[in-house]
Scaffold this motif. Structure first.
Motif, PDB file in Angstrom:
ATOM      1  N   THR A   1      11.836 -11.057   3.277  1.00 17.58           N
ATOM      2  CA  THR A   1       9.993 -10.293   2.596  1.00 17.58           C
ATOM      3  C   THR A   1      10.129  -9.425   3.553  1.00 17.58           C
ATOM      4  O   THR A   1      10.289  -9.633   4.848  1.00 17.58           O
ATOM      5  CB  THR A   1       9.014 -10.965   2.531  1.00 17.58           C
ATOM      6  OG1 THR A   1       9.135 -12.509   1.279  1.00 17.58           O
ATOM      7  CG2 THR A   1       7.926 -10.243   1.705  1.00 17.58           C
TER       8      THR A   1
ATOM      9  N   GLY B   1       6.557  -5.900   1.099  1.00 18.97           N
ATOM     10  CA  GLY B   1       5.944  -7.437   0.744  1.00 18.97           C
ATOM     11  C   GLY B   1       7.591  -7.393  -0.352  1.00 18.97           C
ATOM     12  O   GLY B   1       7.367  -8.518  -0.836  1.00 18.97           O
ATOM     13  N   THR B   2       7.923  -6.939  -0.386  1.00 14.33           N
ATOM     14  CA  THR B   2       9.511  -6.912  -1.468  1.00 14.33           C
ATOM     15  C   THR B   2      10.370  -8.177  -0.552  1.00 14.33           C
ATOM     16  O   THR B   2      10.801  -7.882   0.285  1.00 14.33           O
ATOM     17  CB  THR B   2      10.368  -5.696  -1.479  1.00 14.33           C
ATOM     18  OG1 THR B   2       9.910  -4.260  -1.742  1.00 14.33           O
ATOM     19  CG2 THR B   2      11.298  -5.642  -2.494  1.00 14.33           C
ATOM     20  N   GLN B   3      10.489  -8.509  -1.663  1.00 14.32           N
ATOM     21  CA  GLN B   3      11.767 -10.110  -1.162  1.00 14.32           C
ATOM     22  C   GLN B   3      12.758  -9.581  -1.849  1.00 14.32           C
ATOM     23  O   GLN B   3      13.127  -9.228  -2.751  1.00 14.32           O
ATOM     24  CB  GLN B   3      10.790 -11.538  -2.328  1.00 14.32           C
ATOM     25  CG  GLN B   3      10.434 -11.842  -1.875  1.00 14.32           C
ATOM     26  CD  GLN B   3       9.465 -13.204  -2.228  1.00 14.32           C
ATOM     27  OE1 GLN B   3       9.966 -13.701  -3.639  1.00 14.32           O
ATOM     28  NE2 GLN B   3       9.430 -14.121  -1.071  1.00 14.32           N
TER      29      GLN B   3
ATOM     30  N   SER C   1      16.761  -9.492  -6.450  1.00 16.56           N
ATOM     31  CA  SER C   1      15.480  -8.914  -5.191  1.00 16.56           C
ATOM     32  C   SER C   1      14.938  -8.367  -6.773  1.00 16.56           C
ATOM     33  O   SER C   1      15.035  -7.704  -7.402  1.00 16.56           O
ATOM     34  CB  SER C   1      16.500  -7.804  -4.569  1.00 16.56           C
ATOM     35  OG  SER C   1      17.045  -8.648  -3.515  1.00 16.56           O
ATOM     36  N   ASP C   2      13.412  -8.045  -5.773  1.00 15.58           N
ATOM     37  CA  ASP C   2      12.206  -7.254  -6.501  1.00 15.58           C
ATOM     38  C   ASP C   2      12.625  -6.281  -6.921  1.00 15.58           C
ATOM     39  O   ASP C   2      13.484  -5.331  -6.075  1.00 15.58           O
ATOM     40  CB  ASP C   2      11.072  -7.226  -5.618  1.00 15.58           C
ATOM     41  CG  ASP C   2      10.821  -8.881  -5.788  1.00 15.58           C
ATOM     42  OD1 ASP C   2      10.667  -9.654  -5.941  1.00 15.58           O
ATOM     43  OD2 ASP C   2       9.416  -9.469  -4.137  1.00 15.58           O
TER      44      ASP C   2
END
Length: 276
Positions: free
Chosen positions: A5, A9-11, A61-62
């Motif tokens: 992360t 906050g992006t994974q 990924s996000d």
């Protein structure tokens, strides 16, 4: 599956294979880490630690709405490097990945990086400007954005021939199998439509000349002289003089997708450069 992360906050999904000196692979604008099918496993078998990851908006990924500029993408790379505690890295920046690599170096420094490989890189600056008169007109990007917005699947299909075979290539007569070309093209569709347009906007409009001038590492530049995605004269020919001591290796007749069409040769170049 391994994720990290990053600060917004992006994974991000990543692979970490092998042991030895670390090599971090940064891919083309629209493909995800699956594009390294012919590099990461083989280099890991030859004694390198190979890390690949899916850029935000792509693959596993996000897919956030924002964050497709070079600063944010470079910070994502920094997050991965910190997360894995990597040092003495060989950064391999392919196409847009070359832009991410040089922005990472200008933004975060070269303390953890030992060497840089720019492969089919879109550096230093694609867009036409008063001091870049042979660059591409903004209308080229606008056509790309329109094509992806109207019919992204067709846009990718029409690019497949030139991507792997060069100008005027017949999609049925490429240096790789039609099945492989189709599969790789499909990886480019495993992304958010917003990300697909925005990464092209970034690679087309952001000027990386100062970032490239600041590179202070041993640098290998590999480029095909039949590349339409990152035209050789506009990209590799201009990048090399900006990095003192860099070594330019030209693949005669190779198009943009030489990671697949010239995989064995590229692997040997990278193995020798990374010191495996």
């Amino acid at each position: 599956m391994p994720f990290l992360t990053v600060k917004d906050g992006t994974q991000l999904f990543y692979n970490d294979w092998g042991t030895g000196r670390p090599v971090v692979f940064l891919g083309t604008a629209m493909m995800n880490s699956r594009m390294w099918e012919f590099q990461a496993p083989r280099l890991a078998q030859r004694g390198l630690r190979c890390i690949t990851y899916d850029r935000r908006g792509f693959g596993r990924s996000d897919r956030p709405w924002e964050g497709y500029d070079y600063d944010t993408l470079a910070d994502d790379l920094a997050g991965l490097i910190d997360h894995l505690g990597l040092r003495e890295i060989t950064l391999v920046g392919y196409a847009m990945g070359g832009g991410e690599a040089v922005r990472y170096l200008s933004r975060h420094g070269s303390g953890r990086v030992a060497r840089l490989a720019l492969v089919s890189s879109t550096t230093p600056y694609l867009m036409r400007a008063p001091d870049n008169s042979d660059g591409l007109d903004l209308a080229v990007f606008e056509q790309i954005a329109d094509g992806m917005t109207r019919d992204r699947a067709r846009f990718v299909a029409e690019l497949t021939g030139p991507f792997f075979g060069g100008p005027g290539a017949d999609p049925q007569d490429l240096p790789i199998s039609s099945e492989l070309a189709h599969w790789l093209a499909q990886t480019a569709l495993d992304s958010s439509p917003r990300a697909s347009v925005e990464v092209y906007r970034t690679l087309f409009t952001e000027d990386l000349r100062e970032d490239v001038r600041g590179v202070d590492l041993p640098t290998l530049i590999v480029h095909g002289d039949g590349d339409m995605g990152a035209p050789f004269e506009l990209c590799a020919r201009k990048t090399a003089p900006l990095i003192p001591g860099s070594r330019l290796v030209v693949y005669e007749g190779a198009a943009h997708g030489l990671f697949a069409t010239h995989a064995d040769r590229l692997n040997e170049e990278l193995l020798a450069f990374a010191g495996a």
